[in-house]
Design a protein around this motif. Structure first.
Motif, PDB file in Angstrom:
ATOM      1  N   TYR A 125      49.831  34.797  26.020  1.00 15.71           N
ATOM      2  CA  TYR A 125      48.422  35.459  26.249  1.00 15.71           C
ATOM      3  C   TYR A 125      48.679  36.322  27.246  1.00 15.71           C
ATOM      4  N   SER A 126      48.901  35.515  28.046  1.00 10.46           N
ATOM      5  CA  SER A 126      48.610  36.010  29.700  1.00 10.46           C
ATOM      6  C   SER A 126      50.081  35.322  30.848  1.00 10.46           C
ATOM      7  N   VAL A 127      49.730  36.330  32.191  1.00 13.33           N
ATOM      8  CA  VAL A 127      50.734  36.112  32.736  1.00 13.33           C
ATOM      9  C   VAL A 127      49.742  35.632  33.482  1.00 13.33           C
ATOM     10  N   VAL A 128      49.663  34.562  35.161  1.00 15.44           N
ATOM     11  CA  VAL A 128      48.873  34.483  35.772  1.00 15.44           C
ATOM     12  C   VAL A 128      49.872  34.739  36.730  1.00 15.44           C
ATOM     13  N   VAL A 129      49.124  35.082  38.505  1.00 17.43           N
ATOM     14  CA  VAL A 129      49.120  35.556  39.700  1.00 17.43           C
ATOM     15  C   VAL A 129      48.282  34.659  40.320  1.00 17.43           C
ATOM     16  N   ASP A 130      48.755  33.764  41.373  1.00 18.04           N
ATOM     17  CA  ASP A 130      48.099  33.479  42.651  1.00 18.04           C
ATOM     18  C   ASP A 130      48.525  34.303  43.642  1.00 18.04           C
ATOM     19  N   CYS A 131      47.350  34.450  44.437  1.00 14.91           N
ATOM     20  CA  CYS A 131      47.530  35.805  45.335  1.00 14.91           C
ATOM     21  C   CYS A 131      46.277  34.979  45.559  1.00 14.91           C
ATOM     22  N   ALA A 132      46.155  35.785  47.067  1.00 19.24           N
ATOM     23  CA  ALA A 132      44.904  35.886  48.260  1.00 19.24           C
ATOM     24  C   ALA A 132      44.028  36.537  47.868  1.00 19.24           C
ATOM     25  N   ASP A 133      43.979  37.745  47.980  1.00 16.58           N
ATOM     26  CA  ASP A 133      42.670  38.876  47.350  1.00 16.58           C
ATOM     27  C   ASP A 133      43.028  39.483  45.929  1.00 16.58           C
ATOM     28  N   ALA A 178      44.616  42.639  41.616  1.00 17.32           N
ATOM     29  CA  ALA A 178      44.069  42.701  39.968  1.00 17.32           C
ATOM     30  C   ALA A 178      43.724  44.702  40.602  1.00 17.32           C
ATOM     31  N   ALA A 179      42.864  45.140  41.489  1.00 18.60           N
ATOM     32  CA  ALA A 179      42.915  46.485  41.395  1.00 18.60           C
ATOM     33  C   ALA A 179      44.559  47.380  41.336  1.00 18.60           C
ATOM     34  N   TRP A 180      45.034  46.895  42.040  1.00 19.38           N
ATOM     35  CA  TRP A 180      46.602  47.302  42.727  1.00 19.38           C
ATOM     36  C   TRP A 180      47.319  47.363  41.417  1.00 19.38           C
ATOM     37  N   TRP A 181      47.637  46.542  40.832  1.00 21.98           N
ATOM     38  CA  TRP A 181      48.212  46.230  39.172  1.00 21.98           C
ATOM     39  C   TRP A 181      47.751  47.385  38.826  1.00 21.98           C
ATOM     40  N   ALA A 182      46.710  47.302  38.164  1.00 17.57           N
ATOM     41  CA  ALA A 182      45.781  48.044  37.411  1.00 17.57           C
ATOM     42  C   ALA A 182      46.053  49.923  37.512  1.00 17.57           C
ATOM     43  N   GLU A 236      36.135  40.629  37.001  1.00 17.04           N
ATOM     44  CA  GLU A 236      36.382  40.254  38.668  1.00 17.04           C
ATOM     45  C   GLU A 236      35.286  40.004  38.761  1.00 17.04           C
ATOM     46  N   THR A 237      35.763  38.573  39.738  1.00 22.02           N
ATOM     47  CA  THR A 237      34.673  37.795  40.267  1.00 22.02           C
ATOM     48  C   THR A 237      35.854  37.070  41.521  1.00 22.02           C
ATOM     49  N   ASP A 238      34.988  36.092  41.952  1.00 16.70           N
ATOM     50  CA  ASP A 238      35.993  36.300  43.446  1.00 16.70           C
ATOM     51  C   ASP A 238      36.684  35.199  42.808  1.00 16.70           C
ATOM     52  N   ASP A 239      36.987  34.855  41.834  1.00 18.52           N
ATOM     53  CA  ASP A 239      38.193  33.498  41.702  1.00 18.52           C
ATOM     54  C   ASP A 239      38.808  33.432  40.478  1.00 18.52           C
ATOM     55  N   GLU A 240      38.447  34.817  39.778  1.00 18.99           N
ATOM     56  CA  GLU A 240      39.471  35.350  38.888  1.00 18.99           C
ATOM     57  C   GLU A 240      38.775  37.118  38.533  1.00 18.99           C
ATOM     58  N   CYS A 241      40.655  37.701  38.421  1.00 17.71           N
ATOM     59  CA  CYS A 241      40.486  38.712  38.234  1.00 17.71           C
ATOM     60  C   CYS A 241      41.176  39.529  36.970  1.00 17.71           C
ATOM     61  N   VAL A 242      40.467  40.190  35.834  1.00 13.93           N
ATOM     62  CA  VAL A 242      41.841  40.205  34.579  1.00 13.93           C
ATOM     63  C   VAL A 242      42.120  41.349  34.600  1.00 13.93           C
ATOM     64  N   ILE A 243      43.207  41.899  33.958  1.00 10.74           N
ATOM     65  CA  ILE A 243      43.371  43.195  33.835  1.00 10.74           C
ATOM     66  C   ILE A 243      44.396  43.254  32.195  1.00 10.74           C
ATOM     67  N   PHE A 252      44.633  37.351  37.536  1.00 13.37           N
ATOM     68  CA  PHE A 252      44.539  36.557  39.872  1.00 13.37           C
ATOM     69  C   PHE A 252      43.722  35.892  39.722  1.00 13.37           C
ATOM     70  N   VAL A 253      44.345  35.217  40.243  1.00 13.45           N
ATOM     71  CA  VAL A 253      43.278  33.958  40.674  1.00 13.45           C
ATOM     72  C   VAL A 253      44.353  33.216  42.128  1.00 13.45           C
ATOM     73  N   PRO A 254      43.016  32.981  42.988  1.00 13.10           N
ATOM     74  CA  PRO A 254      43.282  32.610  44.655  1.00 13.10           C
ATOM     75  C   PRO A 254      43.927  30.931  44.995  1.00 13.10           C
ATOM     76  N   VAL A 255      44.701  31.591  45.835  1.00 11.34           N
ATOM     77  CA  VAL A 255      45.007  30.140  46.486  1.00 11.34           C
ATOM     78  C   VAL A 255      45.488  30.057  47.732  1.00 11.34           C
ATOM     79  N   PRO A 256      45.031  28.927  48.646  1.00  9.85           N
ATOM     80  CA  PRO A 256      45.234  29.461  49.929  1.00  9.85           C
ATOM     81  C   PRO A 256      46.263  29.442  50.715  1.00  9.85           C
ATOM     82  N   GLU A 257      47.512  29.022  49.442  1.00  8.88           N
ATOM     83  CA  GLU A 257      48.616  29.177  50.755  1.00  8.88           C
ATOM     84  C   GLU A 257      49.502  30.509  50.279  1.00  8.88           C
ATOM     85  N   GLY A 258      49.904  30.975  50.837  1.00  7.90           N
ATOM     86  CA  GLY A 258      50.965  32.653  51.226  1.00  7.90           C
ATOM     87  C   GLY A 258      52.168  31.985  50.619  1.00  7.90           C
TER      88      GLY A 258
END
Length: 133
Positions: A6-14, A19-23, A33-40, A64-70
């Motif tokens: 169904y999907s691949v989930v990418v942890d990220c800072a922004d 999401a815009a870059w990968w799109a 497109e929300t602050d907590d999740e973006c889907v392409i 794409f979902v936010p995570v606190p760690e880099g």
């Protein structure tokens, strides 16, 4: 019965920037497109395609979902992409580099048939040799 990938989930800072870059990189479209999740999803996927394609044959999206760690180490899972034989592979790599990807060394051998790149947040992916199937 088989599960659908169904999907691949990418942890990220922004999430929005990633999401815009990968799109742009994949010529996909942003559907959430929300602050907590973006889907392409692939650009060809629309309501009609979804109705006409068997459920289990629709390919995955990327979430794409936010995570606190880099990102600290090499990804244990990465995506491989291949240009079609009618495309200029080197031009495609140059396009991705122009968008902000960078070449990375993850221990690959000299002269492989793939090129290892990283997205703006450092997630590795490969551009394979051209394929026709």
């Amino acid at each position: 019965m088989a599960l659908r990938w169904y999907s691949v989930v990418v942890d990220c800072a922004d999430v929005k920037a990633q999401a815009a870059w990968w799109a742009e990189a994949l010529d996909w479209r942003l559907i959430i497109e929300t602050d907590d999740e973006c889907v392409i999803i692939p650009s060809w996927v629309d309501e009609q395609a979804m109705r006409e394609t068997p459920w289990e044959r629709v390919g995955p999206g990327i979430v794409f979902v936010p995570v606190p760690e880099g990102k600290a180490v090499k990804n244990r899972l990465h995506l491989d992409f291949a240009p079609h034989t009618s495309q200029d592979r080197d031009a495609e790599i140059a396009r991705l580099l122009g968008l902000g990807a960078r070449r990375v060394d993850v221990g690959q051998p000299d002269g492989p048939s793939w090129t290892v790149l990283a997205d703006p947040e450092g997630n590795e992916f490969c551009v394979l040799s051209s394929r026709d199937s």
